[in-house]
Structure formats: structure tokens, C-alpha cells
Design a protein around this motif. Structure first.
Motif, PDB file in Angstrom:
ATOM      1  N   PHE A  68       0.867  -1.284  -0.083  1.00  0.00           N
ATOM      2  CA  PHE A  68      -0.078   0.085  -0.036  1.00  0.00           C
ATOM      3  C   PHE A  68       0.826   1.183  -0.031  1.00  0.00           C
ATOM      4  CE2 PHE A  68      -3.196   2.756   2.547  1.00  0.00           C
ATOM      5  CZ  PHE A  68      -3.726   3.233   1.214  1.00  0.00           C
ATOM      6  N   THR A  69       1.428   1.529  -1.318  1.00  0.00           N
ATOM      7  CA  THR A  69       1.860   3.033  -1.421  1.00  0.00           C
ATOM      8  C   THR A  69       1.351   3.862  -2.551  1.00  0.00           C
ATOM      9  OG1 THR A  69       3.441   1.692  -2.905  1.00  0.00           O
ATOM     10  CG2 THR A  69       4.227   1.936  -0.786  1.00  0.00           C
ATOM     11  N   TYR A  70       0.136   3.428  -2.759  1.00  0.00           N
ATOM     12  CA  TYR A  70      -0.535   4.459  -3.468  1.00  0.00           C
ATOM     13  C   TYR A  70      -0.508   5.824  -2.652  1.00  0.00           C
ATOM     14  CZ  TYR A  70      -4.127   6.525  -6.543  1.00  0.00           C
ATOM     15  OH  TYR A  70      -4.853   7.235  -7.219  1.00  0.00           O
ATOM     16  N   ASN A  71      -0.216   6.591  -3.519  1.00  0.00           N
ATOM     17  CA  ASN A  71      -0.225   8.110  -3.128  1.00  0.00           C
ATOM     18  C   ASN A  71       1.019   8.198  -1.959  1.00  0.00           C
ATOM     19  OD1 ASN A  71      -2.075   9.228  -4.444  1.00  0.00           O
ATOM     20  ND2 ASN A  71      -3.708   9.376  -2.833  1.00  0.00           N
ATOM     21  N   GLY A  72       1.550   7.243  -1.979  1.00  0.00           N
ATOM     22  CA  GLY A  72       2.758   7.234  -1.049  1.00  0.00           C
ATOM     23  C   GLY A  72       4.164   7.716  -1.641  1.00  0.00           C
ATOM     24  N   HIS A  73       4.159   8.865  -2.365  1.00  0.00           N
ATOM     25  CA  HIS A  73       5.108   9.316  -3.146  1.00  0.00           C
ATOM     26  C   HIS A  73       5.500  10.615  -2.790  1.00  0.00           C
ATOM     27  CE1 HIS A  73       2.507  11.780  -5.427  1.00  0.00           C
ATOM     28  NE2 HIS A  73       1.673  10.717  -5.724  1.00  0.00           N
ATOM     29  N   ARG A  74       6.652  11.126  -3.493  1.00  0.00           N
ATOM     30  CA  ARG A  74       7.287  12.411  -2.760  1.00  0.00           C
ATOM     31  C   ARG A  74       6.313  13.603  -2.779  1.00  0.00           C
ATOM     32  NH1 ARG A  74      12.120  13.102  -1.070  1.00  0.00           N
ATOM     33  NH2 ARG A  74      12.989  11.203  -1.711  1.00  0.00           N
ATOM     34  N   GLU A  75       5.867  13.530  -4.010  1.00  0.00           N
ATOM     35  CA  GLU A  75       4.667  14.861  -4.033  1.00  0.00           C
ATOM     36  C   GLU A  75       3.853  14.903  -3.067  1.00  0.00           C
ATOM     37  OE1 GLU A  75       2.950  18.328  -5.295  1.00  0.00           O
ATOM     38  OE2 GLU A  75       4.954  17.637  -5.463  1.00  0.00           O
ATOM     39  N   LYS A  76       3.078  13.712  -2.604  1.00  0.00           N
ATOM     40  CA  LYS A  76       2.183  13.746  -1.617  1.00  0.00           C
ATOM     41  C   LYS A  76       2.730  13.857  -0.269  1.00  0.00           C
ATOM     42  CE  LYS A  76      -2.312  12.764  -2.968  1.00  0.00           C
ATOM     43  NZ  LYS A  76      -3.206  13.588  -2.407  1.00  0.00           N
ATOM     44  N   HIS A  84      10.161  13.475   5.107  1.00  0.00           N
ATOM     45  CA  HIS A  84      11.126  12.709   5.747  1.00  0.00           C
ATOM     46  C   HIS A  84      10.646  11.271   5.924  1.00  0.00           C
ATOM     47  CE1 HIS A  84       8.556  14.128   8.961  1.00  0.00           C
ATOM     48  NE2 HIS A  84       9.261  13.439   9.703  1.00  0.00           N
ATOM     49  N   LEU A  85       9.518  10.860   5.909  1.00  0.00           N
ATOM     50  CA  LEU A  85       8.992   9.512   6.010  1.00  0.00           C
ATOM     51  C   LEU A  85       8.811   8.747   4.720  1.00  0.00           C
ATOM     52  CD1 LEU A  85       6.308  10.330   8.973  1.00  0.00           C
ATOM     53  CD2 LEU A  85       8.731   9.513   8.981  1.00  0.00           C
ATOM     54  N   LEU A  86       9.027   9.203   3.789  1.00  0.00           N
ATOM     55  CA  LEU A  86       8.812   8.591   2.569  1.00  0.00           C
ATOM     56  C   LEU A  86       9.441   7.381   2.204  1.00  0.00           C
ATOM     57  CD1 LEU A  86       7.694   8.793  -0.478  1.00  0.00           C
ATOM     58  CD2 LEU A  86       9.797   9.857  -1.002  1.00  0.00           C
ATOM     59  N   GLU A  87      10.738   7.238   2.568  1.00  0.00           N
ATOM     60  CA  GLU A  87      11.373   5.717   2.138  1.00  0.00           C
ATOM     61  C   GLU A  87      10.976   5.115   3.298  1.00  0.00           C
ATOM     62  OE1 GLU A  87      15.710   3.824   1.728  1.00  0.00           O
ATOM     63  OE2 GLU A  87      15.570   6.108   1.865  1.00  0.00           O
ATOM     64  N   PRO A  88      10.796   5.288   4.700  1.00  0.00           N
ATOM     65  CA  PRO A  88      10.267   4.382   5.718  1.00  0.00           C
ATOM     66  C   PRO A  88       8.936   3.909   5.306  1.00  0.00           C
ATOM     67  CG  PRO A  88      11.644   6.455   6.717  1.00  0.00           C
ATOM     68  CD  PRO A  88      11.309   6.769   5.342  1.00  0.00           C
ATOM     69  N   LEU A  89       7.931   5.005   4.980  1.00  0.00           N
ATOM     70  CA  LEU A  89       6.655   4.296   4.510  1.00  0.00           C
ATOM     71  C   LEU A  89       6.771   3.318   3.706  1.00  0.00           C
ATOM     72  CD1 LEU A  89       3.552   6.626   4.279  1.00  0.00           C
ATOM     73  CD2 LEU A  89       4.228   4.960   2.484  1.00  0.00           C
ATOM     74  N   ASN A  90       7.365   3.652   2.295  1.00  0.00           N
ATOM     75  CA  ASN A  90       7.544   2.595   1.457  1.00  0.00           C
ATOM     76  C   ASN A  90       8.237   1.264   1.626  1.00  0.00           C
ATOM     77  OD1 ASN A  90       7.066   3.552  -2.030  1.00  0.00           O
ATOM     78  ND2 ASN A  90       7.226   5.251  -0.394  1.00  0.00           N
ATOM     79  N   ARG A  91       9.001   1.330   2.429  1.00  0.00           N
ATOM     80  CA  ARG A  91       9.740   0.140   3.090  1.00  0.00           C
ATOM     81  C   ARG A  91       8.808  -0.835   3.725  1.00  0.00           C
ATOM     82  NH1 ARG A  91      14.836  -0.484   1.052  1.00  0.00           N
ATOM     83  NH2 ARG A  91      15.974   1.291   0.234  1.00  0.00           N
ATOM     84  N   SER A  92       8.240  -0.217   4.833  1.00  0.00           N
ATOM     85  CA  SER A  92       7.504  -0.729   5.756  1.00  0.00           C
ATOM     86  C   SER A  92       6.128  -1.419   4.962  1.00  0.00           C
ATOM     87  CB  SER A  92       7.011   0.328   6.700  1.00  0.00           C
ATOM     88  OG  SER A  92       5.721  -0.093   7.547  1.00  0.00           O
ATOM     89  N   ALA A  93       5.327  -0.645   4.025  1.00  0.00           N
ATOM     90  CA  ALA A  93       4.420  -1.105   3.384  1.00  0.00           C
ATOM     91  C   ALA A  93       4.879  -2.529   2.821  1.00  0.00           C
ATOM     92  CB  ALA A  93       3.802  -0.149   2.436  1.00  0.00           C
ATOM     93  N   THR A 118       0.745  10.924 -10.091  1.00  0.00           N
ATOM     94  CA  THR A 118       1.497  11.530  -9.401  1.00  0.00           C
ATOM     95  C   THR A 118       0.537  13.095  -9.316  1.00  0.00           C
ATOM     96  OG1 THR A 118       2.614  12.740 -11.104  1.00  0.00           O
ATOM     97  CG2 THR A 118       3.737  10.869 -10.104  1.00  0.00           C
ATOM     98  N   ASN A 119      -0.195  13.347 -10.261  1.00  0.00           N
ATOM     99  CA  ASN A 119      -0.977  14.485 -10.163  1.00  0.00           C
ATOM    100  C   ASN A 119      -0.260  15.559 -10.600  1.00  0.00           C
ATOM    101  OD1 ASN A 119      -3.489  13.045  -9.683  1.00  0.00           O
ATOM    102  ND2 ASN A 119      -2.897  12.979  -7.563  1.00  0.00           N
ATOM    103  N   ILE A 120       1.049  15.677 -10.763  1.00  0.00           N
ATOM    104  CA  ILE A 120       1.954  16.709 -11.279  1.00  0.00           C
ATOM    105  C   ILE A 120       2.331  16.717 -12.587  1.00  0.00           C
ATOM    106  CG2 ILE A 120       2.611  17.222  -9.133  1.00  0.00           C
ATOM    107  CD1 ILE A 120       5.277  15.991  -9.623  1.00  0.00           C
ATOM    108  N   PHE A 121       2.194  15.486 -13.417  1.00  0.00           N
ATOM    109  CA  PHE A 121       2.404  15.625 -14.573  1.00  0.00           C
ATOM    110  C   PHE A 121       1.788  16.603 -15.682  1.00  0.00           C
ATOM    111  CE2 PHE A 121       2.089  13.995 -19.035  1.00  0.00           C
ATOM    112  CZ  PHE A 121       3.514  13.321 -19.386  1.00  0.00           C
ATOM    113  N   ASP A 122       2.643  17.092 -16.268  1.00  0.00           N
ATOM    114  CA  ASP A 122       2.143  18.084 -17.363  1.00  0.00           C
ATOM    115  C   ASP A 122       2.905  17.913 -18.682  1.00  0.00           C
ATOM    116  OD1 ASP A 122       1.452  20.194 -18.842  1.00  0.00           O
ATOM    117  OD2 ASP A 122       1.753  21.812 -17.501  1.00  0.00           O
ATOM    118  N   PRO A 123       1.998  17.224 -19.666  1.00  0.00           N
ATOM    119  CA  PRO A 123       2.504  17.094 -20.931  1.00  0.00           C
ATOM    120  C   PRO A 123       3.345  18.235 -21.666  1.00  0.00           C
ATOM    121  CG  PRO A 123       0.496  17.325 -21.262  1.00  0.00           C
ATOM    122  CD  PRO A 123       0.667  17.291 -19.684  1.00  0.00           C
TER     123      PRO A 123
END
Length: 352
Positions: A68-76, A84-93, A118-123
């Protein structure tokens, strides 16, 4: 003794693969995730709750425990001030998913890493594309290091963003499942049809292509048919379990004519969708239809419950760990058929 664990490709070659998604809504319903921000902090704050959801979906028939890392990305994580919790969250999930997958009594479930829109992509913005690539690159690398079986890249409404996701997965040498989210325009935002996008993604090497989220069975199935006709390889379909229609093809603007109170949001999405569910039998009928047209990777997305996943799995011919709890009205005091039931109760069934 448990059977030797097969790869995703092996399982697809041998039959239908069932995939339980929808953790986002399920954990919000259980009280462990905030609607709106929809960030999976549960992987750090309430790991036991997340493990139980993983377990419930697996026992309902899911061949895959999706980290469960949906939305668990750097922008969110930036938006909520917890980068700062990004990597721990991903690894824990992922680690929690692996623990649950190993509990399967007959064959260890597959574990998938997860990246998404990501909701930040802009072509029109080159810088946004590089940010997106960086977001995917680090998440896929963590998945590789944690030993996932494949990466599930999902809910893309831009074809080019999906291609970037696929490229970053391939750089790590992992199998890729890539699914698209089709909004109400009925075309991806950079002008591609979903069938053309899926064909290109498959030609570029995605193991599974298809659609997930946004649309219920009624408004996703016609597009799955088109994808199946265009793609030679494996195709996935994971609709939401809500009654979307031609007039309202996604769950973002579904009306509820029976609601008697003022809603805190402009539409029923995301926390007032409850009366708009398909029942499990309708979802089972869709699963049979999807299987019959050659959809190989079948599941449900946001809003799905374990009981729904189980109904979908059983409809495709799969007995699940928890099929022993599937409905059986034989002994019910009003609606049963058991000969020892009391006649005066059975006679009352139409008046109850």
C-alpha cells in the motif's frame, strides 16, 4: 506443504489471476486513513491494521498482496509535510505485505510494489516529467531492494506518464503491470485512446496492461473489450464497485437522489458513495463476463470489500481460503430449506 511460489507470468499462463485492491477506501472506512489527502501513513502509524487488510483481501482470493504505497510518493508526502517519512513508509508497506503473503497456506501470494498517478504530470512541462521520473525511480528501486515480485503501476490518465512508469520499472528488471484510469472525457488527457495506449505499453514490454479505478463495471467493460481486441498479451480490469452509468461514467460525480441531507462535499465522492454500491452478485456477473472476453488479471479497486473480492474470485472458478464463509442460507430460520426448521417461521418469510 505449500506449493512452490509461481511468478505472475506463470500464473497468468495457467489461468485467471485475482487481484484485491481498494485499500484506500477500506482503511478510511476502518478509521485508519484520512479522506481527502489519502496518504497511506497507516504503514507506519498502524501497521497491524494494514496487515489485517492485506490478510483479509488475500484470504478473500487475491493472488497478490499489493504493497500500500498508492499516493505514498514524494509529491504527496511533501504536501502533508512528511517527506522525511517517504522511504520508511514505502519499505514498511512492502515488508508488511511480504509477511502476510508468506502466511498463505497453499502457495505464497505474490507481492507487488505500487506506483501511481502523481497528479503533477504536465505534457507541456519538461521539468514535471523529470520530477515524475524521479518519483517513480526511487519507489521502484525500493521495491526492487525489498524483493517485490513485480511492480503495479496504476491509475494513469496520461499515456506518457504511464510510459515513464514502465521505463523506470524496466530499468530495475522487474515485471510491470500498467493500468489506466479513464475519466469522463472517455479519452486520456494527452489524446490517446485507452486501447491505443495499452497496445503501445504492451509493445514496449508491459506484462499486463488494462484499466483500474474511476469507472464501475458498466462503464469500464466496453473499453476492456476494445483493449482485449488490440492487445495480444495479458489484459487487466479492476473497476470500482459503484453503479456508474453512461451519464455518469466515473465515481467523481455520481449523484444520490435519495440523500436527504446536505453533503460536506460538492459530490458524493469520496465519503458519501455508500448507497451507490453494486452488490456482490452483480460484481460476480461482471467478473464472469470479463473472464469470458479474455481478461486475465481481474479484481476490484476503490470501494471493494473482502466479500466482494471473494465473490469475484468464486465467479471465475476459484475457491478462496475464506470460501467456507460464503453465504449459505440453508439453515436460516426464515429463508432456509433445512427440513428441521420450524414451519411457522418459514410461513412468515414473506411477511417479515
Amino acid at each position: 506443504m505449500a506449493a512452490e511460489k509461481r511468478s505472475l507470468e506463470q500464473r497468468l499462463n495457467e489461468g485467471t489471476v485475482i487481484v484485491g485492491e481498494g485499500y484506500l477506501f477500506e482503511l478510511e472506512r476502518r478509521g485508519y486513513l484520512q479522506a481527502g489527502s489519502f496518504v497511506p501513513e497507516v504503514a507506519l502509524e498502524n501497521p497491524d491494521a494494514l496487515k489485517q487488510v492485506y490478510r483479509d483481501y488475500m484470504k478473500a482470493g487475491s493472488d497478490v498482496v499489493l504493497a500500500f504505497t498508492y499516493n505514498g510518493h514524494r509529491e504527496k508526502m511533501r504536501i502533508i509535510g512528511k517527506e522525511h517519512l517517504l522511504e520508511p513508509l514505502n519499505r514498511s508497506a512492502i515488508r508488511l505485505a511480504k509477511e502476510v503473503a508468506a502466511e498463505h497456506p497453499t502457495e505464497e501470494a505474490l507481492v507487488a510494489g505500487n506506483i501511481s498517478n502523481t497528479n503533477i504530470f504536465d505534457p507541456e512541462d519538461v521539468e514535471s516529467k523529470e520530477k515524475v521520473r524521479s518519483i517513480f525511480a526511487e519507489m521502484v528501486q525500493w521495491g526492487k531492494e525489498e524483493g517485490v515480485d513485480f511492480i503495479n503501476a496504476e491509475t494513469f490518465y496520461y499515456h506518457e506518464e504511464a510510459v515513464i512508469a514502465l521505463e523506470e520499472i524496466q530499468k530495475q528488471g522487474l515485471p510491470a503491470v500498467v493500468t489506466l484510469g479513464l475519466m469522463g472525457e472517455n479519452i486520456l488527457r494527452d489524446g490517446y485512446t485507452v486501447e491505443d495506449s495499452c497496445r503501445i505499453l504492451a509493445e514496449k514490454g508491459a506484462l499486463v496492461v488494462g484499466m483500474n479505478c474511476f469507472r464501475g463495471p458498466a462503464t469500464m467493460q466496453p473499453y476492456l473489450q476494445k483493449i482485449r481486441e488490440e492487445v495480444d498479451g495479458f489484459v487487466g480490469g479492476l473497476p470500482i464497485p459503484y453503479r456508474t452509468s453512461e451519464e455518469h461514467p466515473t465515481f467523481f460525480n455520481l449523484p444520490d437522489g435519495g440523500c436527504s441531507c446536505a453533503l460536506p462535499t460538492e459530490t458524493t465522492f469520496p465519503t458519501s458513495l455508500d448507497p451507490l454500491y453494486h452488490n456482490r452478485y452483480e460484481l460476480a456477473e461482471w467478473a464472469k463476463e470479463a473472464q469470458n472476453i479474455g481478461i486475465n488479471y481481474i479484481g476490484l479497486c476503490c470501494g471493494a470489500s473482502p466479500a466482494m473480492i471473494r465473490a469475484v474470485a468464486e465467479a471465475t472458478g476459484i475457491q478462496t481460503i475464506n470460501s467456507k464463509y460464503s453465504p449459505d442460507m440453508e439453515k436460516h430460520f426464515l429463508f432456509g430449506q433445512d427440513k428441521t426448521l420450524k414451519d411457522h417461521n418459514l410461513a412468515y418469510r414473506t411477511k417479515a
